[in-house]
Design a protein around this motif. Structure first.
Motif, PDB file in Angstrom:
ATOM      1  N   ASP A 108       0.240  14.261  -0.010  1.00 29.59           N
ATOM      2  CA  ASP A 108      -0.226  15.050   1.129  1.00 29.59           C
ATOM      3  C   ASP A 108       0.938  15.587   1.951  1.00 29.59           C
ATOM      4  O   ASP A 108       0.810  16.616   2.620  1.00 29.59           O
ATOM      5  CB  ASP A 108      -1.122  14.206   2.037  1.00 29.59           C
ATOM      6  CG  ASP A 108      -2.575  14.195   1.578  1.00 29.59           C
ATOM      7  OD1 ASP A 108      -2.892  14.890   0.599  1.00 29.59           O
ATOM      8  OD2 ASP A 108      -3.381  13.491   2.202  1.00 29.59           O
TER       9      ASP A 108
ATOM     10  N   THR B  61     -10.416  11.452   4.097  1.00 30.64           N
ATOM     11  CA  THR B  61      -9.820  10.240   4.657  1.00 30.64           C
ATOM     12  C   THR B  61     -10.757   9.052   4.457  1.00 30.64           C
ATOM     13  O   THR B  61     -10.325   7.961   4.074  1.00 30.64           O
ATOM     14  CB  THR B  61      -9.521  10.432   6.151  1.00 30.64           C
ATOM     15  OG1 THR B  61      -8.607  11.517   6.311  1.00 30.64           O
ATOM     16  CG2 THR B  61      -8.914   9.176   6.760  1.00 30.64           C
TER      17      THR B  61
ATOM     18  N   SER C  80       0.857  -1.184   0.000  1.00 23.23           N
ATOM     19  CA  SER C  80       0.000   0.000   0.000  1.00 23.23           C
ATOM     20  C   SER C  80       0.886   1.225   0.000  1.00 23.23           C
ATOM     21  O   SER C  80       1.759   1.366   0.861  1.00 23.23           O
ATOM     22  CB  SER C  80      -0.910   0.014   1.234  1.00 23.23           C
ATOM     23  OG  SER C  80      -1.498   1.298   1.414  1.00 23.23           O
TER      24      SER C  80
ATOM     25  N   SER D 246       0.166   4.145   0.830  1.00 23.03           N
ATOM     26  CA  SER D 246      -0.081   4.967   2.014  1.00 23.03           C
ATOM     27  C   SER D 246       0.409   4.306   3.290  1.00 23.03           C
ATOM     28  O   SER D 246       0.331   4.907   4.367  1.00 23.03           O
ATOM     29  CB  SER D 246      -1.582   5.255   2.139  1.00 23.03           C
ATOM     30  OG  SER D 246      -2.297   4.055   2.394  1.00 23.03           O
TER      31      SER D 246
ATOM     32  N   ASP E 260      -3.753   2.699  -6.081  1.00 22.90           N
ATOM     33  CA  ASP E 260      -2.301   2.847  -6.137  1.00 22.90           C
ATOM     34  C   ASP E 260      -1.781   2.642  -7.555  1.00 22.90           C
ATOM     35  O   ASP E 260      -0.842   3.313  -7.992  1.00 22.90           O
ATOM     36  CB  ASP E 260      -1.619   1.863  -5.181  1.00 22.90           C
ATOM     37  CG  ASP E 260      -1.768   2.270  -3.726  1.00 22.90           C
ATOM     38  OD1 ASP E 260      -2.422   3.286  -3.457  1.00 22.90           O
ATOM     39  OD2 ASP E 260      -1.232   1.550  -2.857  1.00 22.90           O
TER      40      ASP E 260
ATOM     41  N   ASN F  50      -2.331  11.853   4.431  1.00 24.03           N
ATOM     42  CA  ASN F  50      -2.887  10.531   4.157  1.00 24.03           C
ATOM     43  C   ASN F  50      -2.251   9.862   2.944  1.00 24.03           C
ATOM     44  O   ASN F  50      -2.408   8.660   2.748  1.00 24.03           O
ATOM     45  CB  ASN F  50      -4.398  10.637   3.934  1.00 24.03           C
ATOM     46  CG  ASN F  50      -5.131  11.097   5.176  1.00 24.03           C
ATOM     47  OD1 ASN F  50      -4.859  10.626   6.271  1.00 24.03           O
ATOM     48  ND2 ASN F  50      -6.060  12.023   5.022  1.00 24.03           N
ATOM     49  N   THR F  51      -1.560  10.627   2.115  1.00 26.77           N
ATOM     50  CA  THR F  51      -0.897  10.090   0.933  1.00 26.77           C
ATOM     51  C   THR F  51       0.493  10.698   0.838  1.00 26.77           C
ATOM     52  O   THR F  51       0.830  11.639   1.556  1.00 26.77           O
ATOM     53  CB  THR F  51      -1.685  10.429  -0.347  1.00 26.77           C
ATOM     54  OG1 THR F  51      -1.622  11.844  -0.576  1.00 26.77           O
ATOM     55  CG2 THR F  51      -3.141   9.994  -0.237  1.00 26.77           C
TER      56      THR F  51
END
Length: 379
Positions: free
Chosen positions: A283, A102, A27, A29, A150, A279-280
Motif C-alpha cells: 500500500d 481495512t 505482523s 503490517s 503474512d 495498510n500493507t
C-alpha cells in the motif's frame, strides 16, 4: 554517549489444556499482538471462524495447513462485497471502499499459524516456506506466531522475485522483492523513456523502489544516477536489479529520506498516486497519507535543481477523478514551491481495471490519465 534501550520483542500468549503458552509475535503490517487468542483446529467451521474474527478473537491454528488455507478462503467469501449506492459521492464511496478493505484485512488477519526455526510452518502438510520467509522477514530464532495471510503474502512475493517481471522499456526482467512494488504499469515507464532529457550528466531518482526508473535513465545515457529510498528492502532490491542489468557502475542506490545532498540537472519522482493511509507494505507504493511525499518532493525540488534543471513528477490523475485531490490543489502546491510547469506529457491508462466495467469505480478509472510533469524553477 547514551545508548537507547532496546525495545523488547512483542509476544503473544494463550491458554491451552489449562497451561499458559507464550511465543514471539510478528505482523508484516505492524499490527499489535492480539490479546484474545483461541486455539483451533480442523473441527472449526468457516461460520464459527467468521464469528470469532468479527468478535475480535484471534484463532491459533493447530490443524492441517491446507485446511487453514481453505478456511481463510471461506472466511473471505463471507465478507460483504462492496457496491456503490445510487447517487453516492465518489469520494465518500471510495472512503467506504477503503474502510471495507481495512476491515477485510483485520478479519482475515485473525487466523494465525505457528512458525519454528528453519523457518518453517509448524503444521501438518505445510510446504517449505523457508526461502520465502527469509526473504520477507528474516530468520526465525524462537517459536513465533504470525497471521496466515503474512505467510501467503511472503510465498506469493517470493514467486514474483524468482520469476521476475519483463519490462519492455528496458528489454529486460526486473525482480521485485517482498514489499517493493512491481512495475506493472508500463504507461508511466514509457513516459520516462520518451521525455526529452535536460542533461545526460546526473539525475536523482527519488523513491526508487525496484530501481526501474533509474535503470531506464541509465539506459538512456545518463552518466550517473543517484537512486534514493527510505526503505532498506527497496535499496537491496534496486541494488540486485541494477547489478543484473549491468548498471551498478552508473546508478548509486542510497538509503535516505527523499533527496540526496547536492543538486542535479534532473530530479525524478514517482510518488504514490492516491492520498490515503497505507495498510500493507505494498500500500505504501499506492497510498500517500495526506499527500506527504508528493508535497515533500515539490517543496524540496527547487533546492535540489541545478539552474535550468528539470524535475519530473510522474503521477496519475485518478485521485482527481475520485474526488480525493483536485487539479487546483496540485497546481497550487507547484506554485507555492516556487516551480513552474515547462510541459506535461500524458498517456491514458491501459491497465485491466481501467477497462473493467464491473469495477465500482470504472467511470473514474476509465478516464485516468498518467502524466509526466516537467517542472522548473521560477526565473
Amino acid at each position: 554517549m547514551s545508548i537507547e534501550p532496546t525495545q523488547p520483542a512483542p509476544t503473544l500468549s494463550w491458554t491451552q489444556d489449562g497451561a499458559e503458552h507464550t511465543a514471539a509475535w510478528f505482523s508484516a503490517s505492524g499490527a499489535s499482538a492480539p490479546k484474545n487468542v483461541q486455539v483451533v483446529d480442523d473441527a472449526l467451521t468457516a461460520d464459527d471462524a467468521y464469528r470469532l474474527a468479527a468478535q475480535g478473537t484471534s484463532m491459533l491454528w493447530q490443524g492441517d495447513y491446507h485446511n487453514a488455507r481453505q478456511l481463510l478462503s471461506a472466511m473471505a467469501r463471507r465478507l460483504p462485497t462492496f457496491s456503490r449506492n445510487d447517487g453516492e459521492d465518489v469520494a465518500k464511496a471510495f472512503y467506504r471502499y477503503r474502510q471495507g478493505r481495512t476491515q477485510r484485512a483485520r478479519m482475515l488477519g485473525q487466523l494465525l499459524v505457528p512458525l519454528e526455526e528453519g523457518p518453517a510452518v509448524d503444521l501438518r502438510r505445510a510446504p517449505d516456506v523457508s526461502g520465502a520467509w527469509l526473504a520477507a522477514a528474516g530468520a526465525v530464532e524462537t517459536p513465533t506466531v504470525v497471521p496466515l495471510q503474512d505467510v501467503l503474502g511472503a510465498v506469493g512475493a517470493y514467486e514474483w522475485r524468482r520469476n521476475g517481471l519483463f519490462v519492455q522499456e528496458l528489454d529486460a526482467t526486473m525482480y521485485p522483492h517482498y514489499g517493493t512494488f512491481a512495475p506493472i504499469r508500463s504507461e508511466y515507464l514509457a513516459l520516462v523513456a520518451q521525455a526529452p532529457l535536460p542533461s545526460n550528466e546526473l539525475a536523482f531518482d527519488i523513491g526508487t523502489g525496484t530501481g526501474v526508473l533509474a535503470a531506464i535513465l541509465a539506459q538512456r545515457g545518463l552518466k550517473h544516477v543517484v537512486a534514493t529510498d527510505s526503505e532498506p528492502r527497496a535499496i537491496a532490491c534496486a541494488q540486485e536489479n541494477l547489478e543484473l542489468l549491468g548498471l551498478a557502475g552508473i546508478v548509486e542506490p542510497l538509503l535516505t529520506n527523499m533527496f540526496p545532498e547536492g543538486k542535479a540537472p534532473l530530479v525524478v519522482c514517482n510518488p504514490p498516486w492516491l492520498p490515503g493511509t497505507a495498510n500493507t507494505l505494498l500500500d505504501n507504493a499506492v497510498y500517500d497519507p495526506k499527500s506527504r511525499m508528493l508535497k515533500a518532493f515539490l517543496t524540496g525540488l527547487a533546492g535540489h535543481l541545478d539552474p535550468g534543471g528539470e524535475g519530473w513528477l510522474i503521477i496519475s490523475d485518478l485521485a482527481e477523478h475520485l474526488g480525493l485531490r483536485s487539479r487546483e490543489d496540485l497546481l497550487a502546491w507547484i506554485e507555492k514551491a516556487g516551480l513552474t510547469v515547462i510541459d506535461k506529457l500524458d498517456t491514458p491508462a491501459r491497465h485491466p481495471r481501467s477497462m473493467d466495467s464491473s469495477d465500482p469505480f470504472f467511470d473514474a478509472r476509465s478516464r485516468e490519465i498518467t502524466s509526466l510533469w516537467r517542472l522548473g524553477t521560477k526565473a
